[in-house]
Enzyme design. Structure first.
Site, PDB file in Angstrom:
ATOM      1  CE  LYS A  66      -4.102  -1.484  -0.268  1.00  0.00           C
ATOM      2  NZ  LYS A  66      -4.914  -1.091  -1.394  1.00  0.00           N
ATOM      3  CB  SER A 308      -3.215 -11.051   2.250  1.00  0.00           C
ATOM      4  OG  SER A 308      -2.091 -10.203   2.286  1.00  0.00           O
TER       5      SER A 308
END
Ligand code: PMP
Length: 517
Positions: A66, A308
């Protein structure tokens, strides 16, 4: 710095040069270290007939994919004029975006407000606040749509810049121009057969898939969803408002342990990736498999990632099962495992010594017990001025609560925290402070203190010149309110504010250490 700079910064085709330049040397700012993450061969986890790789986004400065999006969104808004100097930035996020934005906003000087559902890991909140952001928590039951609505309301009410990562094209651009190009460079010679990724906003999925397919339509794009919450891979379309935002939760949405993936709706980018034919295959992954593969990546490869990343690698291992010999498979690993220490990922990791570890310790004989340092024949001489210092500190009527301690001592910090929370004014005499180090004054004061009280540990806390005891005694006295009575009995009484569960202020390792055999 602009995204274009990142592009031109990545020397094309020459692997040696690329690795030599990645995150080494002088950088104008932390923002210039974003991207150019390594692609690493998996050697022990997968089957032998394929070449399995992981792209490790934890190499970004705030340890997640991110960081790319945060820089791109802020710089795009600066260029368009949507974000003015000093304007407050706000975003709804499952955490990594907030941490990344906190880094970018800290460097660029924008105040930041993050809205996050309360069920995302504690590490995330603390990191954001440490970087200077304000973190607003929304009820877990309201899920992602709830936290987005709160961010929207705050942005509108205060005129703040809302990043809108779920709809902002800068998200896609960041991945097209950086992530995808890095992958294309890494596999420029051999080519890439499968690229495997999960999705939250699907910025990574859509941006990278677009570029990979444009360069080589034969590269298979594998999209991964939690097995119990397959929304994109279903016949049910996401209900949307006229502007494309989700109208409500998708009926297939379910709680799952893969933080950062599949919120309670399908992002418009994910839907676009599917409808434009970018996705060749879906691979569902269970929460249990995600956590198990994350643990195996750590134990067998030394690669430390979050759920993830484990889920993506679990999907890549499924793909590998039927992939032809020599196929090259790349899994996107979005972040680091350190962000999940308080989550089920670490459930199996004991905090106390295991029986096996205790056996290792017991495999060598214990060293002989150290002789007591204060044998009578070696009793240190206490200079009269040290005893006078202690006496004066305890007789001082202004310093009604006095703590003798060390600056570094965790138990002293427990007492400090209690006194701060309870608003109890106190005087701390840190015998290890730079000032008292001179001529071992601190050491002499400590010996004088020990001689006076007969207690040989710190902290030592006094109220009105009377010894209360060490950290545990003080916290217990607060709990049973005998401390309050002593404070009230002072010539100038002190009223303590209530503090919930004072014993929880003791060092955290203490409780687990109690389990030591
Ligand atoms: N994994 C984690 C841990 C994340 O925080 C995110 C971002 N929400 C993703 C994967 C998915 O990335 P994207 O938003 O680009 O789909």
């Amino acid at each position: 710095m602009t995204l274009q700079d990142i592009q031109t910064d990545t020397p094309a085709r020459d692997g040696t040069l690329r690795h030599a330049s990645r995150n080494r040397g002088l950088f104008p700012s932390i923002l210039d270290t974003i991207g150019r993450t390594p692609t690493v061969r998996i050697n022990n986890l997968g089957p032998r007939h394929v070449e399995l790789y992981a792209k490790l986004e934890a190499f970004n400065p705030m340890s997640s994919v991110k960081d790319r999006l945060a820089l791109a969104v802020i710089e795009a808004a600066e260029r368009s004029g949507d974000l003015k100097p000093g304007q407050t930035v706000i975003e709804a996020t499952s955490g990594n975006t907030g941490i990344a934005l906190a880094m970018v906003c800290a460097q660029k000087g924008y105040p930041l407000v993050i809205v996050m559902a309360e069920n995302f890991s504690i590490e995330r909140r603390v990191l954001m606040r440490f970087l200077g952001a304000k973190v607003i928590l929304t009820p877990a039951a309201e899920r992602a749509t709830g936290m987005m609505a709160t961010a929207e309301r705050l942005a509108t009410a205060h005129g703040w810049f809302l990043c809108r990562q779920f709809e902002n094209n800068a998200n896609i651009e960041a991945h097209r121009t950086t992530t995808a190009r890095e992958i294309l460079t890494d596999f420029s010679e051999e080519g890439l057969d499968y690229w495997v990724s999960g999705f939250g906003t699907a910025g990574t999925l859509k941006g990278v898939a677009e570029e990979l397919k444009r360069k080589n339509p034969a590269t298979q794009i594998v999209a991964v969803e939690p097995e119990n919450a397959q929304m994109l891979n279903s016949d049910v379309l996401q209900p949307r408002l006229p502007d494309g935002r989700p109208a409500r939760s998708h009926p297939n949405s379910r709680a799952h342990p893969i933080q950062g993936w599949s919120p309670d709706f399908v992002s418009i980018f994910a839907e676009q990736a599917l409808s434009s034919g970018l996705i060749d295959r879906f691979q569902p992954v269970s929460g249990a498999a995600a956590l198990q593969v994350a643990r195996r990546l750590a134990a067998l490869e030394g690669i430390f990632c979050g759920p993830s990343g484990g889920a993506t690698m679990a999907a890549a291992l499924e793909v590998a099962k039927t992939a032809p010999d020599g196929a090259r498979i790349l899994a996107m690993i979005p972040d680091t495992g350190e962000r999940y220490l308080t989550t089920p990922l670490f459930d199996d990791v004991p905090v106390t010594m295991t029986a096996e570890e205790a056996k290792i310790l017991a495999s060598v004989p214990k060293p002989p017990r150290q002789r007591a340092q204060n044998r009578p024949d070696q009793e240190p001489v206490i200079p009269p001025q040290a005893s006078a210092f202690v006496a004066a500190a305890l007789a001082d009527t202004d310093a009604r609560v006095v703590m003798f301690g060390f600056e570094w001592c965790e138990f002293c910090w427990s007492v400090r925290k209690l006194f701060d929370l309870a608003a109890i004014p106190f005087q701390a005499i840190d015998v290890d402070s730079a000032e008292l180090r001179k001529g071992d004054a601190g050491g002499q004061i400590l010996r004088a203190l020990f001689a006076r009280t007969g207690m040989r540990t710190v902290p030592q806390v006094f109220i009105g010149g009377e010894l209360v005891g060490g950290a545990t005694e003080v916290l217990n006295a607060f709990e049973d309110r005998t401390l309050h009575a002593r404070l009230a009995a002072l010539p100038r009484p002190i009223r303590a504010q209530p503090v919930e569960d004072p014993l929880s202020l003791l060092p955290q390792w203490l409780n687990s250490a109690k389990g030591l055999g």
